[in-house]
Design an enzyme around this catalytic site. Structure first.
Site, PDB file in Angstrom:
ATOM      1  N   GLN A 180       0.814  -1.214   0.000  1.00 55.11           N
ATOM      2  CA  GLN A 180       0.000   0.000   0.000  1.00 55.11           C
ATOM      3  C   GLN A 180       0.849   1.266   0.000  1.00 55.11           C
ATOM      4  O   GLN A 180       0.415   2.309  -0.492  1.00 55.11           O
ATOM      5  CB  GLN A 180      -0.929   0.004   1.219  1.00 55.11           C
ATOM      6  CG  GLN A 180      -2.143   0.892   1.074  1.00 55.11           C
ATOM      7  CD  GLN A 180      -3.056   0.482  -0.070  1.00 55.11           C
ATOM      8  OE1 GLN A 180      -3.276   1.262  -0.996  1.00 55.11           O
ATOM      9  NE2 GLN A 180      -3.577  -0.733  -0.032  1.00 55.11           N
ATOM     10  N   CYS A 328     -10.101  -7.447   0.343  1.00 57.46           N
ATOM     11  CA  CYS A 328     -10.148  -8.902   0.465  1.00 57.46           C
ATOM     12  C   CYS A 328     -11.315  -9.350   1.338  1.00 57.46           C
ATOM     13  O   CYS A 328     -11.708 -10.512   1.323  1.00 57.46           O
ATOM     14  CB  CYS A 328      -8.843  -9.419   1.056  1.00 57.46           C
ATOM     15  SG  CYS A 328      -7.416  -9.042   0.034  1.00 57.46           S
TER      16      CYS A 328
END
Length: 383
Positions: A180, A328
């Site tokens: 990220q 996710c």
């Protein structure tokens, strides 16, 4: 209805330059980098050039880089590869944090089921781990320490340098999930106490299905996949040539525009906060995450009194793409493990929404989001 995409932490669209690089590489014709003929050599040259791009920007040797199929594969390869190799040296301890991506947490739990000793470090109310807690957990039996650079749900940046130095003192290996953070933070791997670094293409306007793993030279590593001799026998499987070429192009653009990217998404983030304050009032939402030690493109807000599911559903109907947390878990109704680990109230956890910004977002979209959110908030509260 114009759509607003504020879910760049989940995935990003390929930029025009990256898409063009992908198309050109895919259009070149059949090429397997393991083949000895001219087409195979050409494919191998493309991979070599891409690897050189990453080595230049990460300040490491090209031979220390392994192309994978995803950030998840990079995380798993680092953890299993290092832990299994370290166990042969009598080390069986694993240290991680409660706010890691599930690609790390679930891999660590699987290793725990295989006999490793797992320590999961707590975090404070801002989602940041204390260096002192890490120092207390890392000892001469620790095999690997895994701490993410920046959190995918709150944006909180972790003190990886300090923790990595302590791990090095105890001859434990340091893994950093930078999936990220890559594209917003720079990494000098010659200087930083990092032995493994995981990256993913689709977070920086590259293609999906391509990742990268840095493994410091001399670090013991056992492959996760077995088959051919690709990637110096460290990752079997035919390479995704077009994906790798496009990933390198995305990385090159990201590094060339590092400060510009940061400034752009930071301006969108600040505009969203300003407009929401004007439209809703500052008492109608709470910012989750660290106020200063944070990535610029993630904004996690709790709209107390309104469930995440209700807010997200109404935002979607209004054309706004946002998230309740990690992509996710987007299909799960479970509370965010990241926010839960921060020990904030259950009301804040259950009302949290993540907005994440990227290339192509505008101030006008920030204005529109605030108006849409204010309308939804008023409607749901009046019920």
């Amino acid at each position: 209805m114009d759509s607003i995409y504020f879910d760049h932490a989940a995935t990003t669209a390929m930029s025009p330059e990256v898409l063009q690089a992908y198309i050109e590489a895919a259009s070149f014709g059949p090429g397997n980098a393991s083949s000895l003929h001219s087409s195979g050599r050409a494919a191998r040259e493309r991979i070599t050039s891409a690897r050189d791009v990453f080595a230049t920007h990460l300040h490491c040797e090209p031979s220390e880089l392994i192309f994978t199929g995803s950030g998840t594969e990079s995380d798993n390869s680092a953890l299993f590869g290092a832990a299994l190799a370290q166990r042969k040296r009598g080390r069986n301890g694993i240290v991680t944090t409660a706010v890691e991506h599930h690609a790390v947490l679930n891999a660590c739990r699987q290793l725990e089921a295989q006999g490793f000793s797992l320590t999961v470090l707590p975090v404070d109310e801002f989602g940041r781990v204390a260096v002192a807690d890490a120092q207390a957990a890392i000892n001469d039996t620790t095999a690997i320490v895994s701490v993410m650079a920046g959190n995918n749900e709150t944006g909180t940046i972790q003190p990886i340098a300090e923790i990595g130095e302590w791990a090095r003192k105890h001859k434990a290996y340091m893994h950093v999930d930078a999936v990220q953070a890559f594209g917003y933070l720079s990494f000098d791997l010659k200087e930083m106490p990092i032995d493994f670094l995981s990256l993913s293409a689709h977070k920086i306007n590259g293609p999906q299905g391509v990742g990268l793993l840095y493994v410091r030279k001399g670090t013991p590593f056992q492959p996760l996949l077995f088959g051919g001799s690709q990637e110096r026998n460290r990752r079997a499987g035919t390479e995704n040539i077009a994906g790798i070429v496009a990933f390198a192009k995305a990385a090159e653009l990201a590094y060339d525009q590092l400060q510009t990217r940061w400034n752009h998404v930071e301006s969108i983030r600040e505009a969203v906060l300003q407009r929401l304050t004007e439209q809703l009032g500052e008492d109608r939402f709470i910012i989750n995450g660290h106020p200063t030690e944070r990535l610029p493109h993630i904004l996690n807000l709790s709209f107390t009194g309104i469930s995440s599911e209700s807010m997200l559903m109404n935002l979607d109907l209004a054309g706004v793409s946002a998230s309740g947390g990690s992509a996710c878990n987007s299909g799960s109704l479970k509370p965010s493990h990241v926010l839960t680990a921060m020990n904030i109230s259950s009301e804040r956890v259950s009302s949290a929404v993540r907005f994440s910004f990227g290339l192509g977002n505008t101030r006008e979209e920030a204005d529109n989001l605030a108006k849409i959110t204010a309308t939804i908030s008023a409607r749901l509260r009046n019920r």
